[in-house]
Design a protein around this motif. Structure first.
Motif, PDB file in Angstrom:
ATOM      1  N   THR A  47      -1.351   3.881  -6.899  1.00 58.07           N
ATOM      2  CA  THR A  47      -0.279   3.210  -6.172  1.00 58.07           C
ATOM      3  C   THR A  47       1.032   3.997  -6.265  1.00 58.07           C
ATOM      4  OG1 THR A  47      -1.363   1.131  -6.555  1.00 58.07           O
ATOM      5  CG2 THR A  47       0.967   1.003  -5.996  1.00 58.07           C
TER       6      THR A  47
ATOM      7  N   SER B 206      -2.258  -0.720 -13.023  1.00 58.83           N
ATOM      8  CA  SER B 206      -2.723  -0.405 -11.669  1.00 58.83           C
ATOM      9  C   SER B 206      -4.240  -0.297 -11.642  1.00 58.83           C
ATOM     10  CB  SER B 206      -2.126   0.931 -11.216  1.00 58.83           C
ATOM     11  OG  SER B 206      -2.689   1.326  -9.992  1.00 58.83           O
ATOM     12  N   GLN B 207      -4.859  -1.078 -10.768  1.00 61.16           N
ATOM     13  CA  GLN B 207      -6.314  -0.983 -10.625  1.00 61.16           C
ATOM     14  C   GLN B 207      -6.704   0.413 -10.167  1.00 61.16           C
ATOM     15  OE1 GLN B 207      -9.956  -0.485  -9.132  1.00 61.16           O
ATOM     16  NE2 GLN B 207      -8.468  -0.716  -7.498  1.00 61.16           N
ATOM     17  N   SER B 208      -6.138   0.823  -9.039  1.00 59.42           N
ATOM     18  CA  SER B 208      -6.546   2.092  -8.420  1.00 59.42           C
ATOM     19  C   SER B 208      -6.042   3.294  -9.195  1.00 59.42           C
ATOM     20  CB  SER B 208      -5.998   2.164  -6.997  1.00 59.42           C
ATOM     21  OG  SER B 208      -4.573   2.144  -7.038  1.00 59.42           O
TER      22      SER B 208
ATOM     23  N   LYS C 246      -4.080 -14.315  -2.811  1.00 61.75           N
ATOM     24  CA  LYS C 246      -5.475 -14.177  -2.372  1.00 61.75           C
ATOM     25  C   LYS C 246      -5.687 -14.900  -1.048  1.00 61.75           C
ATOM     26  CE  LYS C 246      -6.485 -11.595  -4.228  1.00 61.75           C
ATOM     27  NZ  LYS C 246      -5.942 -10.879  -5.360  1.00 61.75           N
TER      28      LYS C 246
ATOM     29  N   SER D  47      -1.667  -6.671  -9.712  1.00 59.60           N
ATOM     30  CA  SER D  47      -1.426  -6.068 -11.036  1.00 59.60           C
ATOM     31  C   SER D  47      -0.096  -6.561 -11.612  1.00 59.60           C
ATOM     32  CB  SER D  47      -1.420  -4.538 -10.934  1.00 59.60           C
ATOM     33  OG  SER D  47      -2.665  -4.091 -10.484  1.00 59.60           O
TER      34      SER D  47
ATOM     35  N   SER E 280      -7.993  -7.932  -4.740  1.00 56.82           N
ATOM     36  CA  SER E 280      -8.301  -7.674  -6.144  1.00 56.82           C
ATOM     37  C   SER E 280      -8.768  -8.949  -6.850  1.00 56.82           C
ATOM     38  CB  SER E 280      -7.003  -7.210  -6.802  1.00 56.82           C
ATOM     39  OG  SER E 280      -7.236  -6.172  -7.661  1.00 56.82           O
TER      40      SER E 280
ATOM     41  N   GLU F  52      -3.803 -13.049   1.946  1.00 57.89           N
ATOM     42  CA  GLU F  52      -4.238 -11.706   2.349  1.00 57.89           C
ATOM     43  C   GLU F  52      -5.600 -11.696   3.027  1.00 57.89           C
ATOM     44  OE1 GLU F  52      -4.624  -8.780  -0.792  1.00 57.89           O
ATOM     45  OE2 GLU F  52      -5.290 -10.309  -2.181  1.00 57.89           O
TER      46      GLU F  52
HETATM   47  C1  F6R Z   1      -4.075  -7.834  -3.829  1.00 58.34           C
HETATM   48  C2  F6R Z   1      -4.123  -6.413  -4.041  1.00 58.34           C
HETATM   49  C3  F6R Z   1      -2.843  -5.661  -4.101  1.00 58.34           C
HETATM   50  C4  F6R Z   1      -2.872  -4.692  -5.288  1.00 58.34           C
HETATM   51  C5  F6R Z   1      -1.616  -3.807  -5.285  1.00 58.34           C
HETATM   52  C6  F6R Z   1      -1.563  -2.901  -6.483  1.00 58.34           C
HETATM   53  O1  F6R Z   1      -5.337  -8.395  -3.813  1.00 58.34           O
HETATM   54  O2  F6R Z   1      -5.168  -5.844  -4.161  1.00 58.34           O
HETATM   55  O3  F6R Z   1      -1.755  -6.513  -4.176  1.00 58.34           O
HETATM   56  O4  F6R Z   1      -2.947  -5.432  -6.462  1.00 58.34           O
HETATM   57  O5  F6R Z   1      -1.604  -3.033  -4.118  1.00 58.34           O
HETATM   58  O6  F6R Z   1      -2.663  -2.059  -6.525  1.00 58.34           O
HETATM   59  P1  F6R Z   1      -3.069  -1.309  -7.847  1.00 58.34           P
HETATM   60  O7  F6R Z   1      -3.457  -2.310  -8.839  1.00 58.34           O
HETATM   61  O8  F6R Z   1      -4.223  -0.433  -7.424  1.00 58.34           O
HETATM   62  O9  F6R Z   1      -1.883  -0.511  -8.279  1.00 58.34           O
END
Ligand code: F6R
Length: 614
Positions: A358, A353-355, A491, A309, A406, A494
């Motif tokens: 965080t 943030s995807q999730s 990528k 992100s 991600s 990890e």
């Molecule tokens: C890499 C990955 C992590 C997330 C990071 C932030 O592939 O997935 O680096 O990007 O932990 O997570 P979010 O976007 O959920 O806040």
């Protein structure tokens, strides 16, 4: 991190909890455990390893209990082991508890409990919590709910917990602070989980517990939700979820990561659908619209995020500065709060943030809000903590991202940020109407172009075969493709555990070039925009030192084709959108190398999807 599942109803709890844990395994997979409960008897199963190892412990199909809880762990306190696996029981054996989060003052609490004669069998903070509740219960003769409320008032940290008491045959008590907890509302049955995926095939109605809330769940009546601080029962809102079962299954793909890479054309389209009105020459984003004055009046924008992100934030920096002409700073959320940043109520902070869970990003948001900044969230998970903690926001509509690495989150975050930049630029008149039209027309074509980039899969598999045994790898890019180089390197490391570094191409000569020899693959993003000629010179420098070049170029390129060992051509697009295409081959390359090395692509070692600890 850690996934929790609970069930109370008329079905057999064991298979339901196991399936739920499998869906939450992206949150951590160091150990797994389950407790089943009936007639005051608790049956406990736990093991180091994955949910599949837990499933192998017993013939769960024959387990008839209809109350159960399960946990899949990402280790924080104590190594992954059977003893440290959840659920944990209190010393009397009467209380059983699962926990996602961290009890920061667990050492002080443990000392206190040891002084009172408690014995500990694990290194976890969770075992301290369950015994603390027991201690409160015993010393005040409280019911479980009250004991939990009082115990939690002594706790510093974060938690989503489920607990049951053998003295209460029909009750589960849950509580939340910091870590997510959803209650699935069925017909005389209740589901508890870190997200809705474990119960979506049974009910689409869910209550998301707020921080500092506790719920008492019984089968024969709706849950009662209590505010821990005010000691009053509160009303709650039942959400109708749109999540589909298809979205959380592999749908014929070997791995979630591959499925999610291939979903990108659809995900990008879903992200701009209803917002990008090409015919009308408009962009509509409610969250931006309602606070346009904030974006127009601010002297700078600060983006906070972590990992992938953060890389999307770096791409957004280029796009925002270019189109909106407002200075942008991109910060690691994890560093932000530790350097007393200069923030005021004149600033706009964008948290990506995807999730939406965080912990570092959440901490940065809290700090920014304390200092009076306007905070805008860009999240994927609807209803997530960050989406609720921010003043306004925009969702990415990527759909559930389950592979730990991600992929579609990155491209959809860039899409949202591009839409925002365009909307603000239009209001600010920092771009002309003609420029605006040209850019939105191109954005609309991106999904189609991503489809074309995905056709490179077979070619990339061949390249993966050639480089799979390398121990190091460099990724280079310039301008808006420098963050793509960082993302490509992340990528690869990890999921394949190959050491990889991303650099701005021009930085090579300031040090990293010393690493180049015939064993060093260098992946260079060299599209025909911006500094193309300079990137070509960098490629020459690498070749002179016998490095192997894998180049991502624009379709029809001839110069780099002559020089590179391997060339991957992506469709022509505007520079600002090129990351949406150049990142695709890099995702596929990492994926194939990891698969060829037999690595667990969806659940790489030591990682978890939502990082809910700081
Ligand atoms: C890499 C990955 C992590 C997330 C990071 C932030 O592939 O997935 O680096 O990007 O932990 O997570 P979010 O976007 O959920 O806040």
């Amino acid at each position: 991190m850690c996934g929790i599942v609970g069930y109370m109803g008329h079905r057999k709890a064991a298979p339901l909890v196991l399936k739920g844990l499998q869906r939450l395994e992206y949150r951590g997979y160091d150990s797994a455990g389950m407790a089943l409960y009936e007639n005051q008897v608790v049956s406990l199963y736990k093991t180091q390893g994955k949910v599949a190892d837990l499933a192998a412990l017993s013939n769960f199909k024959d387990a008839n209990q209809s109350i159960g809880m399960g946990h899949t762990r990402w280790a924080t306190h104590g190594v992954p082991s059977d003893a440290n696996a959840h659920p944990h029981s209190s010393n009397s054996g009467e209380l059983t508890l699962i926990h996602n989060g961290i009890i920061e003052n667990y050492e002080a609490l443990k000392k206190l409990l040891v002084g009172k004669g408690y014995v500990f069998h694990s290194d976890t903070d969770t075992e301290v919590l369950v015994n603390l509740i027991e201690e409160v219960q015993k010393s005040h003769q409280y019911q479980l709910g009250k004991a939990l409320q009082v115990a939690l008032s002594q706790v510093v940290g974060a938690y989503a917990i489920v607990v049951f008491d053998t003295k209460k045959t029909d009750e589960l008590v849950v509580a939340k602070l910091g870590s997510p907890l959803a209650i699935g509302m069925g017909d005389h049955e209740y589901f508890i989980a870190s997200d809705a995926s474990p119960f979506i095939e049974y009910t689409n109605k869910a209550v998301y517990l707020e921080d500092h809330q506790l719920a008492i769940i019984k089968q024969d009546r709706p849950p009662k939700i209590l505010s821990i601080a005010t000691d009053t029962f509160t009303d709650y809102y039942i959400q109708e979820l749109e999540l589909s079962l298809d979205a959380i299954e592999k749908g014929g793909y070997k791995h979630f990561m591959l499925k999610e890479i291939y979903e990108q054309p659809r995900a990008i389209k879903d992200t701009y659908r209803g917002r990008l009105l090409v015919e009308e020459g408009l962009i509509k984003m409610a969250g931006v619209e309602e606070h346009l004055d904030k974006f127009l009046n601010t002297k700078r924008i600060i983006i906070v995020a972590c990992g992938t992100s953060w890389h999307a934030g770096l791409v957004a920096e280029y796009i925002l500065e270019d189109l909106v002409r407002i200075p942008v700073e991109v910060e690691y959320a994890s560093e932000f709060k530790y350097r007393n940043p200069v923030i005021s109520n004149q600033d706009v902070v964008i948290a990506i943030s995807q999730s939406g869970e965080t912990a570092d990003t959440l901490a940065a948001i809290k700090l920014a809000k304390e200092k009076g900044a306007f905070v805008f969230g860009v999240c994927n998970v609807v209803g997530s903590t960050i989406s609720r903690a921010t003043d306004a926001g925009a969702y990415t509509h990527a759909g559930p991202e389950i592979g730990v690495a991600s992929t579609k989150a990155f491209t959809t975050q860039i899409t949202v940020m591009s839409l925002m930049a365009l909307r603000i630029a239009m209001a600010k008149e920092s771009i002309s109407v003609a420029q605006f039209k040209e850019i939105v027309n191109e954005l609309e074509l991106i999904p189609q172009k991503v489809e074309i980039a995905l056709l490179l899969n077979q070619r990339i598999l061949e390249i993966a075969h050639t480089y799979k045994t390398k121990h190091n790898c460099l990724y280079l890019g310039r301008g808006v493709n420098f963050p793509v180089a960082l993302e490509g390197a992340l990528k690869l490391k990890e999921i394949s555990y190959i050491h990889a570094e991303g650099y701005p191409a021009a930085e090579m000569k300031h040090g990293p070039i010393a690493l180049i020899d015939e064993n060093m693959p260098v992946i260079v993003v060299a599209i025909n925009k911006g500094y193309y000629d300079k990137t070509v010179s960098n490629i020459q420098e690498i070749i002179s030192r016998k490095g192997k070049i894998i180049a991502i170029v624009t379709e029809g390129d001839t110069t780099v084709k002559e020089l590179a060992d391997h060339v991957i051509e992506v469709p022509e697009t505007m520079e600002c959108f090129s990351p949406l295409l150049t990142t695709i081959p890099l995702q596929l390359l990492s994926y194939h190398i990891a698969v060829l090395l037999n690595k667990n692509v969806d659940q790489p070692r030591n990682l978890a999807k939502s990082v809910t600890v700081e």
